[in-house]
Design a protein around this motif. Structure first.
Motif, short mmCIF file in Angstrom:
data_model
loop_
_atom_site.label_atom_id
_atom_site.label_comp_id
_atom_site.label_asym_id
_atom_site.label_seq_id
_atom_site.Cartn_x
_atom_site.Cartn_y
_atom_site.Cartn_z
N PHE A 11 0.83 -1.20 0.00
CA PHE A 11 0.00 0.00 0.00
C PHE A 11 0.87 1.25 0.00
CE2 PHE A 11 -2.25 3.35 2.34
CZ PHE A 11 -3.32 3.55 1.49
N ALA A 12 1.92 1.26 0.80
CA ALA A 12 2.83 2.42 0.86
C ALA A 12 3.47 2.67 -0.50
CB ALA A 12 3.90 2.21 1.92
N LEU A 13 3.89 1.60 -1.17
CA LEU A 13 4.48 1.75 -2.50
C LEU A 13 3.46 2.32 -3.48
CD1 LEU A 13 6.54 -1.54 -2.88
CD2 LEU A 13 7.40 0.76 -2.46
N PHE A 14 2.23 1.84 -3.39
CA PHE A 14 1.18 2.32 -4.28
C PHE A 14 0.92 3.81 -4.05
CE2 PHE A 14 -3.29 3.21 -5.22
CZ PHE A 14 -3.31 2.85 -6.56
N TYR A 152 5.40 13.82 -1.08
CA TYR A 152 5.11 12.41 -1.30
C TYR A 152 5.53 11.56 -0.12
CZ TYR A 152 10.08 11.92 -2.25
OH TYR A 152 11.44 11.94 -2.13
N LEU A 153 6.36 12.08 0.76
CA LEU A 153 6.82 11.31 1.91
C LEU A 153 5.75 11.17 3.00
CD1 LEU A 153 10.47 12.58 2.33
CD2 LEU A 153 9.71 10.42 1.38
N LEU A 154 4.78 12.07 3.03
CA LEU A 154 3.76 12.02 4.06
C LEU A 154 3.01 10.69 4.07
CD1 LEU A 154 2.26 13.38 6.38
CD2 LEU A 154 0.74 14.39 4.68
N PRO A 155 2.48 10.22 2.94
CA PRO A 155 1.79 8.92 2.98
C PRO A 155 2.71 7.79 3.42
CG PRO A 155 1.40 10.01 0.88
CD PRO A 155 2.41 10.82 1.62
N ALA A 157 5.30 8.05 5.44
CA ALA A 157 5.52 8.20 6.88
C ALA A 157 4.32 7.69 7.67
CB ALA A 157 5.80 9.66 7.21
N ILE A 158 3.13 7.96 7.17
CA ILE A 158 1.92 7.48 7.85
C ILE A 158 1.89 5.96 7.86
CG2 ILE A 158 -0.61 7.35 7.67
CD1 ILE A 158 -0.47 10.30 6.65
N VAL A 159 2.18 5.35 6.71
CA VAL A 159 2.16 3.90 6.63
C VAL A 159 3.22 3.29 7.54
CG1 VAL A 159 2.56 1.93 5.09
CG2 VAL A 159 1.11 3.82 4.36
N VAL A 160 4.41 3.86 7.56
CA VAL A 160 5.47 3.35 8.44
C VAL A 160 5.03 3.45 9.90
CG1 VAL A 160 7.82 3.79 9.26
CG2 VAL A 160 7.34 3.74 6.82
N THR A 161 4.39 4.54 10.25
CA THR A 161 3.90 4.70 11.63
C THR A 161 2.86 3.65 11.96
OG1 THR A 161 4.30 7.09 11.50
CG2 THR A 161 2.80 6.32 13.23
N VAL A 162 1.95 3.38 11.03
CA VAL A 162 0.93 2.35 11.25
C VAL A 162 1.59 0.98 11.39
CG1 VAL A 162 -1.02 1.15 10.17
CG2 VAL A 162 -0.92 3.65 10.14
N ILE A 163 2.55 0.68 10.55
CA ILE A 163 3.25 -0.61 10.64
C ILE A 163 3.93 -0.74 12.00
CG2 ILE A 163 5.21 -1.94 9.74
CD1 ILE A 163 4.44 -0.88 6.94
N TYR A 164 4.59 0.32 12.43
CA TYR A 164 5.26 0.29 13.73
C TYR A 164 4.25 0.06 14.85
CZ TYR A 164 7.80 1.67 17.88
OH TYR A 164 8.35 1.69 19.13
N PHE A 165 3.10 0.75 14.78
CA PHE A 165 2.06 0.58 15.79
C PHE A 165 1.56 -0.85 15.83
CE2 PHE A 165 -2.47 0.61 16.92
CZ PHE A 165 -2.40 1.11 18.22
#
Length: 189
Positions: A11-14, A152-155, A157-165
């Motif tokens: 999803f992050a890549l997309f 473009y880094l915002l999405p 960063a959000i996905v990485v944060t969700v993965i970490y959570f």
């Protein structure tokens, strides 16, 4: 857990545009003249203030629609990354040195799109600019440089944060399950 992480990664890549999006025409940059000072003043980057001469033409007809070289005109001044010009124009200056000349061929989606800028620029027009970087004022990140170039880094960063959570919660559940099993074993004894 591994499946969720994999799905989030895809999803992050997309979202960041690596997958999925059809590739439209790209900005074409041709260097017409190298900088004579060996790029002593540095290369233009997002947040830098530049002044440049330009001549914009419609490649299909060769018609000049705007130029800063007309009598009485000054070099065009802008801060890169602040959306003060069409995207392809700003992108064409990135990495450029003072004294360098380039020809930018800008596809419609990086210019005025399907609507154009009537009456001079028709809808769907590819634009061509010959540009020369006249001056460059480097800006530090602390002096008000634009961060819009990294939007473009915002999405991601959000996905990485969700993965970490999710990963943290899964680790907590493992510890809780082990403690629960350990307590159950002690009760049986």
């Amino acid at each position: 857990m591994a499946r969720i992480c994999l799905l989030l990664f895809v999803f992050a890549l997309f979202v960041s545009g690596i997958l999925g999006a059809k590739k439209k025409g790209e900005l074409k940059i041709e260097v017409l003249k190298e900088s004579e000072d060996g790029c002593a003043s540095g290369k233009a980057a997002a947040g830098d203030m530049i002044k440049a001469h330009y001549t914009g033409t419609l490649p299909k007809t060769g018609q000049v629609f705007d130029t800063s070289l007309a009598p009485g005109r000054e070099p065009f001044a802008l801060t890169l990354g602040k959306k003060q010009a069409i995207p392809g124009f700003e992108q064409g200056f990135l990495g450029m040195c003072v004294g360098e000349k380039r020809r930018l061929t800008i596809p419609p989606h990086l210019a005025y799109g399907d609507k154009g800028a009537p009456p001079t620029i028709p809808g769907g027009a590819t634009l061509q600019f010959e540009v020369e970087l006249m001056s460059l004022e480097k800006r530090s990140l602390l002096s008000g440089a634009s961060f819009s170039g990294v939007g473009y880094l915002l999405p991601v960063a959000i996905v990485v944060t969700v993965i970490y959570f999710i990963y943290s919660r899964a680790q907590q559940e493992k510890v809780t399950n082990k403690q629960s099993k350990g307590a159950a074993v002690k009760k049986r004894r």
